[in-house]
Write an enzyme that holds these catalytic residues in place. Sequence first.
Site, PDB file in Angstrom:
ATOM      1  N   GLY A 192       0.839  -1.196   0.000  1.00  0.00           N
ATOM      2  CA  GLY A 192       0.000   0.000   0.000  1.00  0.00           C
ATOM      3  C   GLY A 192       0.869   1.239   0.000  1.00  0.00           C
ATOM      4  O   GLY A 192       2.060   1.181   0.348  1.00  0.00           O
ATOM      5  N   GLN A 232       2.771   9.947   1.770  1.00  0.00           N
ATOM      6  CA  GLN A 232       4.133   9.403   1.790  1.00  0.00           C
ATOM      7  C   GLN A 232       4.994   9.891   0.630  1.00  0.00           C
ATOM      8  O   GLN A 232       6.215   9.798   0.689  1.00  0.00           O
ATOM      9  CB  GLN A 232       4.088   7.864   1.771  1.00  0.00           C
ATOM     10  CG  GLN A 232       3.529   7.265   3.059  1.00  0.00           C
ATOM     11  CD  GLN A 232       3.433   5.762   2.954  1.00  0.00           C
ATOM     12  OE1 GLN A 232       2.464   5.240   2.421  1.00  0.00           O
ATOM     13  NE2 GLN A 232       4.435   5.048   3.444  1.00  0.00           N
ATOM     14  N   CYS A 277       6.354  -0.182   7.410  1.00  0.00           N
ATOM     15  CA  CYS A 277       5.949   1.010   6.658  1.00  0.00           C
ATOM     16  C   CYS A 277       7.093   1.435   5.751  1.00  0.00           C
ATOM     17  O   CYS A 277       8.245   1.483   6.186  1.00  0.00           O
ATOM     18  CB  CYS A 277       5.600   2.144   7.620  1.00  0.00           C
ATOM     19  SG  CYS A 277       5.039   3.636   6.775  1.00  0.00           S
ATOM     20  N   LEU A 278       6.767   1.749   4.510  1.00  0.00           N
ATOM     21  CA  LEU A 278       7.803   2.176   3.559  1.00  0.00           C
ATOM     22  C   LEU A 278       8.468   3.474   4.010  1.00  0.00           C
ATOM     23  O   LEU A 278       9.585   3.759   3.588  1.00  0.00           O
ATOM     24  CB  LEU A 278       7.187   2.360   2.162  1.00  0.00           C
ATOM     25  CG  LEU A 278       6.675   1.075   1.499  1.00  0.00           C
ATOM     26  CD1 LEU A 278       5.940   1.397   0.218  1.00  0.00           C
ATOM     27  CD2 LEU A 278       7.821   0.097   1.251  1.00  0.00           C
ATOM     28  N   HIS A 284      -4.089   1.267   8.009  1.00  0.00           N
ATOM     29  CA  HIS A 284      -2.735   1.841   8.012  1.00  0.00           C
ATOM     30  C   HIS A 284      -2.657   3.039   7.049  1.00  0.00           C
ATOM     31  O   HIS A 284      -2.072   4.075   7.387  1.00  0.00           O
ATOM     32  CB  HIS A 284      -1.746   0.729   7.628  1.00  0.00           C
ATOM     33  CG  HIS A 284      -0.318   1.126   7.484  1.00  0.00           C
ATOM     34  ND1 HIS A 284       0.683   0.655   8.316  1.00  0.00           N
ATOM     35  CD2 HIS A 284       0.310   1.927   6.581  1.00  0.00           C
ATOM     36  CE1 HIS A 284       1.844   1.164   7.937  1.00  0.00           C
ATOM     37  NE2 HIS A 284       1.658   1.940   6.883  1.00  0.00           N
ATOM     38  N   GLU A 285      -3.261   2.899   5.867  1.00  0.00           N
ATOM     39  CA  GLU A 285      -3.188   3.972   4.854  1.00  0.00           C
ATOM     40  C   GLU A 285      -4.062   5.169   5.222  1.00  0.00           C
ATOM     41  O   GLU A 285      -3.660   6.323   5.025  1.00  0.00           O
ATOM     42  CB  GLU A 285      -3.582   3.447   3.465  1.00  0.00           C
ATOM     43  CG  GLU A 285      -2.785   2.264   2.939  1.00  0.00           C
ATOM     44  CD  GLU A 285      -1.281   2.422   3.016  1.00  0.00           C
ATOM     45  OE1 GLU A 285      -0.789   3.559   3.115  1.00  0.00           O
ATOM     46  OE2 GLU A 285      -0.585   1.389   3.003  1.00  0.00           O
ATOM     47  N   HIS A 293      -2.236   7.306   7.519  1.00  0.00           N
ATOM     48  CA  HIS A 293      -1.267   8.193   6.856  1.00  0.00           C
ATOM     49  C   HIS A 293      -1.936   9.491   6.396  1.00  0.00           C
ATOM     50  O   HIS A 293      -1.368  10.582   6.542  1.00  0.00           O
ATOM     51  CB  HIS A 293      -0.651   7.519   5.619  1.00  0.00           C
ATOM     52  CG  HIS A 293       0.530   6.646   5.898  1.00  0.00           C
ATOM     53  ND1 HIS A 293       1.661   7.095   6.547  1.00  0.00           N
ATOM     54  CD2 HIS A 293       0.777   5.345   5.597  1.00  0.00           C
ATOM     55  CE1 HIS A 293       2.543   6.110   6.627  1.00  0.00           C
ATOM     56  NE2 HIS A 293       2.037   5.027   6.062  1.00  0.00           N
TER      57      HIS A 293
HETATM   58  O1  GNR Z   1       4.193  -2.639   2.532  1.00  0.00           O
HETATM   59  C1  GNR Z   1       3.580  -2.500   3.599  1.00  0.00           C
HETATM   60  N1  GNR Z   1       3.318  -3.592   4.348  1.00  0.00           N
HETATM   61  C2  GNR Z   1       2.492  -3.601   5.455  1.00  0.00           C
HETATM   62  C3  GNR Z   1       2.518  -4.708   6.291  1.00  0.00           C
HETATM   63  C4  GNR Z   1       1.711  -4.771   7.399  1.00  0.00           C
HETATM   64  C5  GNR Z   1       0.856  -3.724   7.666  1.00  0.00           C
HETATM   65  C6  GNR Z   1       0.808  -2.604   6.861  1.00  0.00           C
HETATM   66  C7  GNR Z   1       1.635  -2.543   5.757  1.00  0.00           C
HETATM   67  S1  GNR Z   1       1.561  -1.155   4.721  1.00  0.00           S
HETATM   68  C8  GNR Z   1       3.193  -1.150   4.066  1.00  0.00           C
HETATM   69  C9  GNR Z   1       3.348  -0.099   2.997  1.00  0.00           C
HETATM   70  C10 GNR Z   1       3.157   1.261   3.614  1.00  0.00           C
HETATM   71  O2  GNR Z   1       3.977   1.800   4.323  1.00  0.00           O
HETATM   72  N2  GNR Z   1       2.034   1.857   3.391  1.00  0.00           N
HETATM   73  O3  GNR Z   1       1.773   3.048   3.949  1.00  0.00           O
HETATM   74 NI    NI Z   2       2.972   3.119   5.738  1.00  0.00          NI
END
Ligand code: GNR
Ligand code: NI
Length: 168
Positions: A46, A51, A91-92, A133-134, A137
């Site tokens: 995601g 980001q 998270c990236l 999670h997104e 953000h």
């Molecule tokens: O790549 C991602 N893997 C992930 C694994 C577990 C819970 C959430 C994520 S999201 C993350 C990519 C990211 O940072 N998205 O904002």
């Molecule tokens: Ni993230």
Amino acid sequence: MAILDILLYPDERLRTVAKPVDTVDKDLQKFLDDMFETMYKAPGIGLAATQVNMHKRAVVIDVSEDKNEPLVLINPEILTKEGKITGEEGCLSIPGIYDNVSRAERITFQALDRDGNPYEMEADGLLGVCVQHEVDHLDGKMFVDYLSAMKRRKINKKIQKNTLRTSN
Ligand code: GNR
Ligand code: NI
């Protein structure tokens, strides 16, 4: 198509609350394509516009094994949340850091798709976690915010150390 730069924690721009998208036009679609390219290349499941320093409420997701199920969420709203599930998140924007976070186990949400058409979806498992999670953000929130102050301090220390090492 283009690979976009991903902001890295603790960059304050990751704390920006994103503005709703008012029109889904060609420019936004081009941007979404770039977001997918950036997410697939990373690789991640995601990516939120926040980001890549674009403070509009747009998200791309693909939790499929074969990376062939792209999902666009424009102006996403979580409608219902049920149950609790704890899983390891990454998270990236915080590379190399993984920890357990408690989330709702099942959600329903509404959003606009790539063409600006509204849809509603149920999500659980990895997709459910990823949507939560997104959307965080887009509200300037990151998964480490849910960890204890002690864990966050450790993470901050580790990042500082790595930053020093790579800038030498
Ligand atoms: O790549 C991602 N893997 C992930 C694994 C577990 C819970 C959430 C994520 S999201 C993350 C990519 C990211 O940072 N998205 O904002
Ligand atoms: Ni993230």
